[in-house]
Design a protein around this motif. Structure first.
Motif, PDB file in Angstrom:
ATOM      1  N   ASP A 131       0.803  -1.216   0.000  1.00 56.56           N
ATOM      2  CA  ASP A 131       0.000   0.000   0.000  1.00 56.56           C
ATOM      3  C   ASP A 131       0.844   1.278   0.000  1.00 56.56           C
ATOM      4  OD1 ASP A 131      -1.916   1.940   0.319  1.00 56.56           O
ATOM      5  OD2 ASP A 131      -2.874   1.085   2.091  1.00 56.56           O
ATOM      6  N   GLU A 179      -5.515  -5.027   4.533  1.00 63.02           N
ATOM      7  CA  GLU A 179      -5.456  -4.336   3.230  1.00 63.02           C
ATOM      8  C   GLU A 179      -5.390  -5.381   2.105  1.00 63.02           C
ATOM      9  OE1 GLU A 179      -5.735  -1.008   3.098  1.00 63.02           O
ATOM     10  OE2 GLU A 179      -5.147  -0.409   5.122  1.00 63.02           O
ATOM     11  N   HIS A 242     -12.593   1.927   4.831  1.00 65.17           N
ATOM     12  CA  HIS A 242     -11.887   2.984   5.553  1.00 65.17           C
ATOM     13  C   HIS A 242     -12.813   4.062   6.124  1.00 65.17           C
ATOM     14  CE1 HIS A 242      -8.404   0.999   3.931  1.00 65.17           C
ATOM     15  NE2 HIS A 242      -7.583   1.857   4.494  1.00 65.17           N
ATOM     16  N   HIS A 256      -4.889   0.283  12.670  1.00 68.12           N
ATOM     17  CA  HIS A 256      -5.532   0.660  11.416  1.00 68.12           C
ATOM     18  C   HIS A 256      -6.161  -0.554  10.709  1.00 68.12           C
ATOM     19  CE1 HIS A 256      -6.244   2.801   7.689  1.00 68.12           C
ATOM     20  NE2 HIS A 256      -5.562   1.873   7.039  1.00 68.12           N
ATOM     21  N   VAL A 260     -10.018  -1.329   9.608  1.00 67.70           N
ATOM     22  CA  VAL A 260     -10.408  -1.559   8.209  1.00 67.70           C
ATOM     23  C   VAL A 260     -11.257  -2.827   8.076  1.00 67.70           C
ATOM     24  CG1 VAL A 260      -9.533  -2.071   5.878  1.00 67.70           C
ATOM     25  CG2 VAL A 260      -8.482  -0.243   7.216  1.00 67.70           C
TER      26      VAL A 260
END
Ligand code: NAD
Ligand code: ZN
Length: 353
Positions: A131, A179, A242, A256, A260
């Motif tokens: 990412d 992710e 997000h 994080h 997510v």
């Protein structure tokens, strides 16, 4: 920008030559000075391997404390002062070896120093490999305001050594896996089957499995940002999970990646409610979260608190909450007609009973 992927750092100089259209040159024959920026943990686990493979004479190192706090004006200034003292010129190179923190900070230093010098990303976290090292966003935080100062500045190339992930703590690996899962649901549904079928190899961090997932995700990210460099259209699909996640990330102080996966769960539930997807599709999502130990529910704040934080997300236009929702296999679409009441209901459904 070009992406090189390997299982060690040895081919770094080869990549450097390829990008500069040279052959067999040492890094000091291409750049007059080289500054490697990293953090304390990466210094202990990876940096010597990287520096050894560089085989360079004029390399200086700057090691920042590990953690988000290093993405600040103070550290930014210290690195710039170090660059000046170390004699970096317009013909010098900055290399970021580390996670997203080191990458974002170093990229912004490179963009600012003498109005911009060459910069290379060597991402060492899963999140950075799939990412943050791709797409050219660089920057720092202003106090608690994240990424509000920065620039679009492309690295000359990104060099990914997947075996660096072996020294990464499990919690950080999981952070990136969220992710990874996201990429499947926004762009390549077959990839979800790969993740389910190869979960043991991925969790054991086998080279071939790491190579496959990192390559796949880095390619998707590179493609998406190439089509849409300045966030006009396609890039928005990367926000899947997000917007919802933003609220719980701030309020629950969770990682994080955890935010997510919880955010994706909220989006899935909303899609299910609107008949955009079926139960089977949703179950696949739950299955993959379970395999990789990604949370789908949160504990703590009231629904309306989560909603009000969601509304402050800078990605919303005109105070409407823009929702990226799964619509069919491996696709998401933008919806801005979801009323507050429905959002509150969904948030409630994702709270631990
Ligand atoms: P991070 O850089 O803080 O790294 C996480 C932890 O892992 C740190 O403690 C680090 O020292 C350690 N670490 C890194 N590599 C290691 C290795 N190989 N072995 C052992 N330890 C290692 O966090 P992150 O998750 O990589 O990045 C988060 C940052 O990325 C945030 O600041 C976020 O805003 C930014 N980000 C930027 C973009 C972008 O497009 N530029 C996209 C997403 C996130
Ligand atoms: Zn993210």
């Amino acid at each position: 920008c070009s992406i090189f992927l390997d299982e060690n750092y040895r081919s770094f100089t080869k990549a450097l030559n390829q990008v500069n259209s040279t052959t067999d040159k040492n890094i000091n024959e291409i750049y007059d000075r080289v500054l490697v920026i990293s953090d304390e943990n990466v210094y202990k686990t990876q940096l010597h391997k990287f520096i050894d493979s560089l085989n360079a004479k004029f390399v200086s190192e700057y090691i920042v404390p590990a953690g988000e706090e290093s993405k600040c004006i103070d550290t930014f200034q210290k690195v710039l002062e170090h660059a000046l003292k170390a004699g970096l010129t317009r013909k010098s190179l900055i290399i970021a070896v580390g996670g997203g923190v080191v990458g974002d900070l170093s990229g912004y230093v490179a963009a600012s120093y003498m109005r911009g010098i060459d910069f290379v990303q060597v991402p060492t976290t899963l999140l950075a490999q799939v990412d943050s090292s791709i797409g050219g966003k660089t920057g720092i935080n202003l106090g608690t305001y994240k990424n509000v100062v920065g620039a679009f500045y492309q690295p000359k190339f990104t060099f990914i050594n997947v075996s660096a992930l072996r020294t990464l703590p499990d919690s950080e690996f999981r952070n990136g896996m969220s992710e990874v899962v996201k990429y499947g649901f926004i762009y390549d549904y077959e990839f979800i089957d790969y993740l389910l079928e190869n979960s043991d190899d991925i969790l054991d961090k086998r080279d071939s499995a790491l190579r496959y997932i990192v390559k796949k995700c880095a390619e998707i990210k590179a493609h998406v940002v190439e089509v849409d460099e300045k966030e006009g259209g396609l890039r928005k699909i990367l926000n899947f999970g997000h917007t919802f996640g933003h609220g719980v990330e701030k309020l629950c102080h969770i990682a994080h990646g955890e935010a997510v996966s919880i955010g994706m769960n909220m989006a899935f539930k909303l899609s299910l409610k609107r008949n955009l997807i079926n139960e089977e599709y949703y179950n696949k999502f739950l299955q993959v979260c379970e395999k990789f130990n990604l949370p789908t529910e949160f504990e703590g704040p009231e629904e309306h608190e989560v909603l009000s934080i969601m509304k402050t997300d800078k990605k919303n236009s005109f105070s409407k909450v823009n929702m990226m929702l799964p619509v069919e296999h491996g696709k998401v679409d933008l919806f801005n007609d979801v009323d507050d009441e429905t959002i509150l209901e969904i948030i409630k459904e994702c709270k631990y009973a």
